[in-house]
Structure formats: structure tokens, C-alpha cells
Design a protein around this motif. Structure first.
Motif, mmCIF file in Angstrom:
data_model
loop_
_atom_site.group_PDB
_atom_site.id
_atom_site.type_symbol
_atom_site.label_atom_id
_atom_site.label_comp_id
_atom_site.label_asym_id
_atom_site.label_seq_id
_atom_site.Cartn_x
_atom_site.Cartn_y
_atom_site.Cartn_z
ATOM 1 N N SER A 236 38.057 48.894 46.692
ATOM 2 C CA SER A 236 38.872 48.932 45.480
ATOM 3 C C SER A 236 38.457 47.800 44.546
ATOM 4 C CB SER A 236 40.346 48.826 45.835
ATOM 5 O OG SER A 236 40.633 47.528 46.242
ATOM 6 N N SER B 1 39.861 45.439 40.954
ATOM 7 C CA SER B 1 41.063 45.131 40.188
ATOM 8 C C SER B 1 40.834 45.281 38.693
ATOM 9 C CB SER B 1 41.529 43.717 40.516
ATOM 10 O OG SER B 1 40.488 42.818 40.200
ATOM 11 N N VAL C 146 46.489 48.436 41.990
ATOM 12 C CA VAL C 146 45.229 48.491 41.241
ATOM 13 C C VAL C 146 45.481 48.554 39.733
ATOM 14 C CG1 VAL C 146 43.458 50.228 40.708
ATOM 15 C CG2 VAL C 146 43.658 49.292 42.983
ATOM 16 N N ALA D 49 40.777 53.557 44.814
ATOM 17 C CA ALA D 49 42.031 52.881 45.177
ATOM 18 C C ALA D 49 42.991 53.828 45.879
ATOM 19 C CB ALA D 49 42.704 52.331 43.924
#
Ligand SMILES: NC(=O)C1=CN([C@@H]2O[C@H](COP(=O)(O)OP(=O)(O)OC[C@H]3O[C@@H](n4cnc5c(N)ncnc54)[C@H](O)[C@@H]3O)[C@@H](O)[C@H]2O)C=CC1
Ligand SMILES: O=C(O)[C@@H]1CCC=N1
Length: 293
Positions: free
Chosen positions: A7, A9, A37, A168
Motif C-alpha cells: 500500500s 499513502s 489510505v 490498499a
């Protein structure tokens, strides 16, 4: 084809509008908000008319409802990412309504079965960066499986953003656009085939005397265990099946019955028909786009 489940950010700084906030949009909203996320305050949801639904989504996930025409138009014009979450039949009208609000660098992420990148760009009358996806509803619990294709106009950071969104909430496979119909047949509609089989297994368990609770619990755990066995052992499903099947035993009797009744062919035909249906739906939108030019 590449798959990944990491994932990122970077979506946190982006504003995202879900244009059409039904069940698939909710699965993704829930996934990206609950994994942290995306920031819920940066996520706007809008619908054609159902304001109560938007308020419900606000209550559940803290996202922002766009209730008035002004709020809707502002969200569409200002968001970095516009997610198309309406039904295929509503998509031509929705894209034509979106066209006057768009800026050239806004990313369009489509969830719509069958609708091609070419038809989206034709309806928007621009080379807008388009990310065409085929997600599934398991995204809502972080176990989604999404196929993704990019228009040539999607910049590198746009690709990374889209991947981070879908990674995510599960795994994401980048595929050639013409394979998205197949992804629809495999994983977009796939959960429904499994649910259908579960329904049939539960029904048969009850007919043979189990209570609804017992039949449901046993079936759910069986499906969950089987998927986890394939995932964690890395063994081929066929090999795992062989391990369950004692010579001349109960499983062999069951599998022979499924074969005699055409189970593999039925799955193959269902998946081919699914992909074909996606194609037909895409063609219907392309025809509508052509007619409304
Ligand atoms: N449900 C699923 O498992 C999957 C769905 N998809 C795709 O996702 C899309 C949405 O499907 P669902 O969420 O199941 O449908 P849905 O019917 O639950 O949601 C569609 C939403 O779009 C809204 N809408 C329609 N026209 C609009 C407009 N002009 N402006 C704003 N909002 C509008 C409706 O009010 C509704 O809330 C479809 O195109 C489908 O092909 C893709 C993969 C899986
Ligand atoms: O049934 C449909 O058309 C949508 C697309 C994939 C899953 N549901």
C-alpha cells in the motif's frame, strides 16, 4: 500481468469523488477509509438523487456528501480523482454531464463493466487520463481482486495512485484492456458464482437434515479453508482436490456426479457468457455515445 498487495499513502493528499455511490463504490470507500489510505474528509460521494444514501455513507465512513447541484458540480470540478461508479446504462448521460466540469489533469477511474477507455474519452471529447478497472465487492474487507488498464495519457504518478488505491483494498493486476472482459468473468462476477455454490451447498445440507445455522457455518468455513489452503500452500487446486479424493471414496462419488452433470463445462460457458455480456454492454454504451455526438 503483475500483481501486488503493498500500500502507499500518497492518496492521502488527494481529493476523490465517487460519482455514483452504490454498492461497488461503497466497497471501495470502506476499503480505502478503513485501511487509512485515504482521508475521509477528502472523499466526496454523490448520487443522482438519493441524499439519504449519502448521509448514511457519511455516518458510516466520515466521507463528505454532495447533496446540492452546486456541491456536486464543485466536487466533480475540483477533485483530483473522479471515480465513475454508476451502472453502465447511466454512464453515457453521466459522462456527458461531467464533461463541462473537468480539468485536463483530473484522473478518471472507471469501475464500469464493459465501458472502454475509448468510449469514455469520446464522451468527454478529450484525451483525459483514464484508468479502467474491474474490481469486486470483496474490496470492502480488503480482499478485493481488481484488473486495471491505463490510457496512454495516464502519467506515471497517476498509475501509482490508482495502484495504491486498489492495492490498499486487495490485489491489483495490470492487464491489457482487451483482457478486462476476462477479468470480469474471473473476479468481477466471480464472487457471485461462489455465493451461488454456497447457497446450493447450504440448501442441500438442510435438505439432508442439518439446521440452517450448522449448514451455513460448515459451508462458510469450508470455502474459507479451501481458499486459504490454495493461497498458503501454493499447491495447485487440482492437487489439493486429489488429496481430498480417496480412491472409490465419497469425494470421488461426488466429483463424478458433478462431471456427469457438466460442472466444468457449465463454469466455462458461464464465464464466456459473462465476458461476452461485458462486451455487449460496452458496445451498447459506445452506440449511445455515437448517437449522442
Ligand atoms: N457490484 C459489483 O459487484 C461490481 C460492479 N461493478 C461496476 O460498478 C458500477 C456500479 O455498480 P453497483 O455499485 O453494483 O451499482 P449500484 O446501482 O449499487 O450503484 C450505482 C449508483 O450510481 C448512481 N447514479 C446513476 N446515475 C448517476 C448519475 N448520473 N449521477 C450520479 N450518480 C448516478 C445511482 O444513484 C446508484 O447509487 C457498475 O457500472 C458495475 O458494472 C464492477 C465490478 C463489480
Ligand atoms: O453484474 C455486473 O454487471 C457487475 C459487473 C461485475 C460484477 N457485477
Amino acid at each position: 500481468m503483475t500483481t501486488a498487495s503493498a500500500s502507499s499513502s500518497s492518496l492521502l493528499n488527494k481529493t476523490i469523488v465517487f460519482y455514483g455511490a452504490g454498492s461497488m463504490a461503497e466497497a471501495i470507500v470502506r476499503g480505502i477509509v478503513e485501511t487509512g489510505v485515504a482521508a475521509p474528509g477528502n472523499v466526496t460521494v454523490l448520487n443522482r438523487s438519493n441524499g439519504d444514501r449519502l448521509l448514511e455513507l457519511q455516518k458510516r465512513y466520515g466521507v463528505v456528501p454532495a447533496l446540492t447541484e452546486e456541491q456536486k458540480n464543485a466536487a466533480l470540478a475540483e477533485s483530483d480523482i473522479v471515480v465513475l461508479g454508476m451502472k453502465p446504462k447511466d454512464s453515457a448521460t453521466a459522462l456527458l454531464a461531467l464533461k463541462p466540469h473537468l480539468r485536463p489533469n483530473q484522473l478518471i477511474v472507471s469501475l464500469i463493466a464493459g465501458l472502454t477507455i475509448g468510449t469514455i474519452q469520446q464522451l468527454l471529447a478529450s484525451e483525459q487520463p483514464v484508468i479502467r478497472t474491474m474490481p469486486n465487492t470483496s474490496s470492502s474487507i480488503g480482499l478485493g481482486a481488481t484488473g486495471i488498464s491505463f490510457s496512454a495519457s495516464v502519467p506515471e504518478d497517476g498509475r501509482a495512485l490508482a495502484l495504491s488505491m486498489f492495492q490498499a483494498i486487495g490485489i491489483a493486476a495490470v492487464v491489457e484492456e482487451n483482457l478486462l472482459q476476462t477479468v470480469t468473468a474471473v473476479s468481477g462476477s466471480g464472487p457471485a458464482y461462489i455465493y451461488y455454490m454456497m447457497e446450493a451447498m447450504i440448501r442441500s445440507g438442510i435438505e439432508q437434515g442439518l439446521s440452517l445455522d450448522a449448514a451455513s457455518e460448515l459451508v462458510v468455513q469450508t470455502v474459507r479453508g479451501a481458499a486459504e489452503m490454495v493461497r498458503t500452500t501454493g499447491e495447485d487446486p487440482a492437487e489439493l482436490r486429489r488429496k481430498v479424493t480417496s480412491p472409490n471414496g465419497t469425494t470421488q462419488a461426488a466429483i463424478e456426479t458433478l462431471e456427469r452433470l457438466g460442472f466444468p463445462e457449465a463454469i466455462d460457458k458461464a464465464m464466456l457468457r459473462c465476458a461476452e455480456r461485458a462486451e455487449e454492454m460496452g458496445q451498447a454504451i459506445a452506440d449511445e455515445a455515437f448517437a449522442r455526438k
